[in-house]
Write a protein that holds these residues in place. Structure first.
Motif, PDB file in Angstrom:
ATOM      1  N   LEU A  24       0.843  -1.194   0.000  1.00  0.00           N
ATOM      2  CA  LEU A  24       0.000   0.000   0.000  1.00  0.00           C
ATOM      3  C   LEU A  24       0.881   1.247   0.000  1.00  0.00           C
ATOM      4  O   LEU A  24       0.677   2.171  -0.797  1.00  0.00           O
ATOM      5  CB  LEU A  24      -0.924  -0.005   1.213  1.00  0.00           C
ATOM      6  N   LEU A  28       1.605   3.880  -3.318  1.00  0.00           N
ATOM      7  CA  LEU A  28       1.403   5.319  -3.150  1.00  0.00           C
ATOM      8  C   LEU A  28       2.683   6.085  -3.479  1.00  0.00           C
ATOM      9  O   LEU A  28       2.660   7.090  -4.200  1.00  0.00           O
ATOM     10  CB  LEU A  28       0.955   5.606  -1.716  1.00  0.00           C
ATOM     11  N   ASN A 145      -0.993  -6.908  -5.684  1.00  0.00           N
ATOM     12  CA  ASN A 145      -1.622  -6.119  -6.737  1.00  0.00           C
ATOM     13  C   ASN A 145      -2.827  -5.348  -6.225  1.00  0.00           C
ATOM     14  O   ASN A 145      -3.063  -4.208  -6.640  1.00  0.00           O
ATOM     15  CB  ASN A 145      -2.029  -7.035  -7.903  1.00  0.00           C
ATOM     16  N   VAL A 146      -3.594  -5.954  -5.319  1.00  0.00           N
ATOM     17  CA  VAL A 146      -4.728  -5.242  -4.734  1.00  0.00           C
ATOM     18  C   VAL A 146      -4.236  -4.025  -3.958  1.00  0.00           C
ATOM     19  O   VAL A 146      -4.748  -2.905  -4.112  1.00  0.00           O
ATOM     20  CB  VAL A 146      -5.532  -6.178  -3.811  1.00  0.00           C
ATOM     21  N   ALA A 147      -3.203  -4.233  -3.124  1.00  0.00           N
ATOM     22  CA  ALA A 147      -2.685  -3.140  -2.304  1.00  0.00           C
ATOM     23  C   ALA A 147      -2.049  -2.055  -3.165  1.00  0.00           C
ATOM     24  O   ALA A 147      -2.215  -0.854  -2.902  1.00  0.00           O
ATOM     25  CB  ALA A 147      -1.675  -3.682  -1.296  1.00  0.00           C
ATOM     26  N   ALA A 149      -2.874  -1.291  -6.185  1.00  0.00           N
ATOM     27  CA  ALA A 149      -3.951  -0.574  -6.861  1.00  0.00           C
ATOM     28  C   ALA A 149      -4.597   0.451  -5.918  1.00  0.00           C
ATOM     29  O   ALA A 149      -4.895   1.578  -6.328  1.00  0.00           O
ATOM     30  CB  ALA A 149      -5.002  -1.565  -7.365  1.00  0.00           C
ATOM     31  N   VAL A 150      -4.800   0.059  -4.663  1.00  0.00           N
ATOM     32  CA  VAL A 150      -5.365   1.000  -3.695  1.00  0.00           C
ATOM     33  C   VAL A 150      -4.407   2.175  -3.487  1.00  0.00           C
ATOM     34  O   VAL A 150      -4.829   3.346  -3.459  1.00  0.00           O
ATOM     35  CB  VAL A 150      -5.643   0.293  -2.354  1.00  0.00           C
ATOM     36  N   GLY A 151      -3.104   1.865  -3.365  1.00  0.00           N
ATOM     37  CA  GLY A 151      -2.124   2.934  -3.210  1.00  0.00           C
ATOM     38  C   GLY A 151      -2.100   3.857  -4.408  1.00  0.00           C
ATOM     39  O   GLY A 151      -1.998   5.090  -4.260  1.00  0.00           O
ATOM     40  N   CYS A 153      -4.586   4.467  -6.425  1.00  0.00           N
ATOM     41  CA  CYS A 153      -5.807   5.286  -6.404  1.00  0.00           C
ATOM     42  C   CYS A 153      -5.668   6.458  -5.437  1.00  0.00           C
ATOM     43  O   CYS A 153      -6.076   7.585  -5.746  1.00  0.00           O
ATOM     44  CB  CYS A 153      -7.002   4.420  -6.013  1.00  0.00           C
ATOM     45  N   LEU A 154      -5.091   6.200  -4.269  1.00  0.00           N
ATOM     46  CA  LEU A 154      -4.846   7.288  -3.316  1.00  0.00           C
ATOM     47  C   LEU A 154      -3.893   8.319  -3.911  1.00  0.00           C
ATOM     48  O   LEU A 154      -4.069   9.528  -3.725  1.00  0.00           O
ATOM     49  CB  LEU A 154      -4.265   6.724  -2.016  1.00  0.00           C
ATOM     50  N   CYS A 177       2.906   3.252   6.653  1.00  0.00           N
ATOM     51  CA  CYS A 177       2.806   1.880   6.144  1.00  0.00           C
ATOM     52  C   CYS A 177       4.109   1.116   6.377  1.00  0.00           C
ATOM     53  O   CYS A 177       4.103  -0.058   6.778  1.00  0.00           O
ATOM     54  CB  CYS A 177       2.464   1.887   4.654  1.00  0.00           C
ATOM     55  N   THR A 254      -4.143  -5.785 -13.904  1.00  0.00           N
ATOM     56  CA  THR A 254      -4.228  -5.905 -12.449  1.00  0.00           C
ATOM     57  C   THR A 254      -5.354  -6.843 -12.035  1.00  0.00           C
ATOM     58  O   THR A 254      -5.170  -7.726 -11.175  1.00  0.00           O
ATOM     59  CB  THR A 254      -4.442  -4.520 -11.812  1.00  0.00           C
TER      60      THR A 254
END
Length: 414
Positions: A24, A28, A145-147, A149-151, A153-154, A177, A254
């Motif tokens: 994450l 970011l 990959n999920v983490a 992608a979230v990073g 997006c932020l 983090c 992703t």
């Protein structure tokens, strides 16, 4: 989705959770680093490029020594201190001004991250049974990959805001983090250091079969740059597809990795099956290159269709190649030097990333469909070479075990 494929509570689940927290922050930071350096620290693009190049070179030449340190000090210890140090190293970027201070901080940051990366892989080797490593690495990659992608997006929200306080908040979240990653490492059971074996300190540099695999797999791993760098330029200069298709292709990749990486890793827990998975991965990437080549003369709709199908085929190749390389890298490495060998393997990937962007851009943007065809042939040849290279490495490992008085394990059957 991940809840259905996560292992039961235990060492493997903790490794996966720690990876998600770390990723994450990584996602970011990767997305905002360059823009923060140019817009807030006021580096020129040239200074940023020099800084990134020097950092990459330092990480490259330090990768094996850092891996050797993991083996001697223990992977949990190195993972703990590397991420605990990454937290203040990231936070201090809020006060960095100018090229030299940025170079110093990011260089040390890069070394700390590589040490932690080597340690995490050695932790998997120490805590996860050999037959289950490919599956666990697959779950880790899906979670990563999920983490990421979230990073990302932020980071997108931060970049859209564009204010200094937004960048500062993102940096503090990244540092947090890394701090949590280090603290969570304390919950893992310690892995004792492995005593040094007789012979050279950096034995991996004498292991010709493993170095040969590292070179071949490092070149094959450059396929990850196709979606990140080559396709966006190709879409702009050689197709009628809209520019936003490059973002769509990344999202497709992703989602595909998250959905199918664990399934793609099934049956790759031995060297022979793993090497054939890498061969299949190279073949799929080659087919994707041919599909991308066809988009140059297509209309808008057909270009979008071919790009989408190509991205799916490329993603299939990516997850099959990844599943194969995990087992091969672990099983060709001696137990007493997993950190060192993982560091050497990353050197092959790093070297490929250093020359591939410029070469690929020259081939594809400068020579059109012909460049894609050259890449397709190259990836097909590299994939086809993996089984022979791995078979040689397996024979070398079996001979070394017999010479040391051990019994050849099932992980070196070919």
């Amino acid at each position: 989705m991940l809840t259905r494929i996560l292992p039961p509570p235990g060492p493997a689940r903790m490794l996966i959770f720690i990876t998600m927290v770390m990723s994450l922050g990584q996602g970011l930071w990767i997305a905002i680093n360059a823009i923060y350096a140019v817009t807030v620290i006021r580096l020129t693009p040239g200074q940023l490029g020099v800084s990134l190049g020097i950092t990459a070179a330092l990480v490259l030449i330090s990768s094996v020594p850092l891996g050797h340190l993991v083996d001697r000090a223990g992977p949990r210890t190195i993972q703990l201190w590397s991420f605990l140090s990454l937290a203040p190293l990231t936070g201090v970027l809020l006060f960095v001004q100018g090229f030299w201070s940025y170079l110093l901080v990011t260089s040390v940051q890069g070394l700390a991250y590589r040490a932690g990366n080597n340690a995490r892989k050695a932790m998997i080797a120490a805590r996860v049974p050999a037959g289950d490593r490919a599956r666990i690495r697959a779950v880790i990659r899906a979670a990563l990959n999920v983490a990421l992608a979230v990073g990302a997006c932020l980071a997108g929200l931060t970049l859209a805001w564009g204010e200094r306080v937004g960048y500062q908040s993102a940096i503090l979240l990244t540092a947090l983090c890394f701090l949590v990653t280090g603290l969570l490492t304390l919950k893992e059971a310690p892995v004792p250091p492995v005593p040094a074996a007789a012979g050279a300190a950096f034995a991996v540099f004498r292991d010709v079969p493993f170095l040969l695999f590292t070179a071949v797999d490092g070149l094959l791993s450059t396929h990850g740059l196709l979606l990140d760098i080559v396709l966006p330029l190709w879409i702009i200069h050689h197709t009628d597809a809209p520019r936003w298709m490059s973002a769509v292709l990344l999202l497709i990749n992703t989602a595909f990795v998250v959905a199918f990486q664990v399934r793609a890793a099934r049956g790759t827990d031995e060297l022979k099956s793993a090497s054939w998975a890498s061969l299949q991965g190279g073949g799929c990437v080659a087919a994707a290159c041919l599909l991308f080549a066809m988009t140059g003369g297509a209309g808008l709709f057909m270009a979008c269709v071919l790009l989408t199908v190509g991205a799916l085929v490329h993603a299939l190749g990516e997850i099959r190649h990844a599943a194969g390389s995990w087992t091969i890298t672990y099983d060709l490495a001696p137990d007493h030097a997993q950190g060192q060998y993982q560091g050497a393997y990353k050197m092959g990937v790093d070297i490929g990333k250093m020359f591939a962007p410029a070469l690929f851009a020259w081939l594809v943007i400068g020579h059109g469909a012909t460049g894609w065809i050259v890449l397709a042939v190259s990836y097909a040849v590299l994939g086809a070479a993996v089984p022979a290279v791995v078979a040689r490495g397996a024979r070398s490992r079996a001979t070394a075990k017999v010479a040391a008085g051990g019994v050849t394990s099932s992980t070196v059957r070919m």
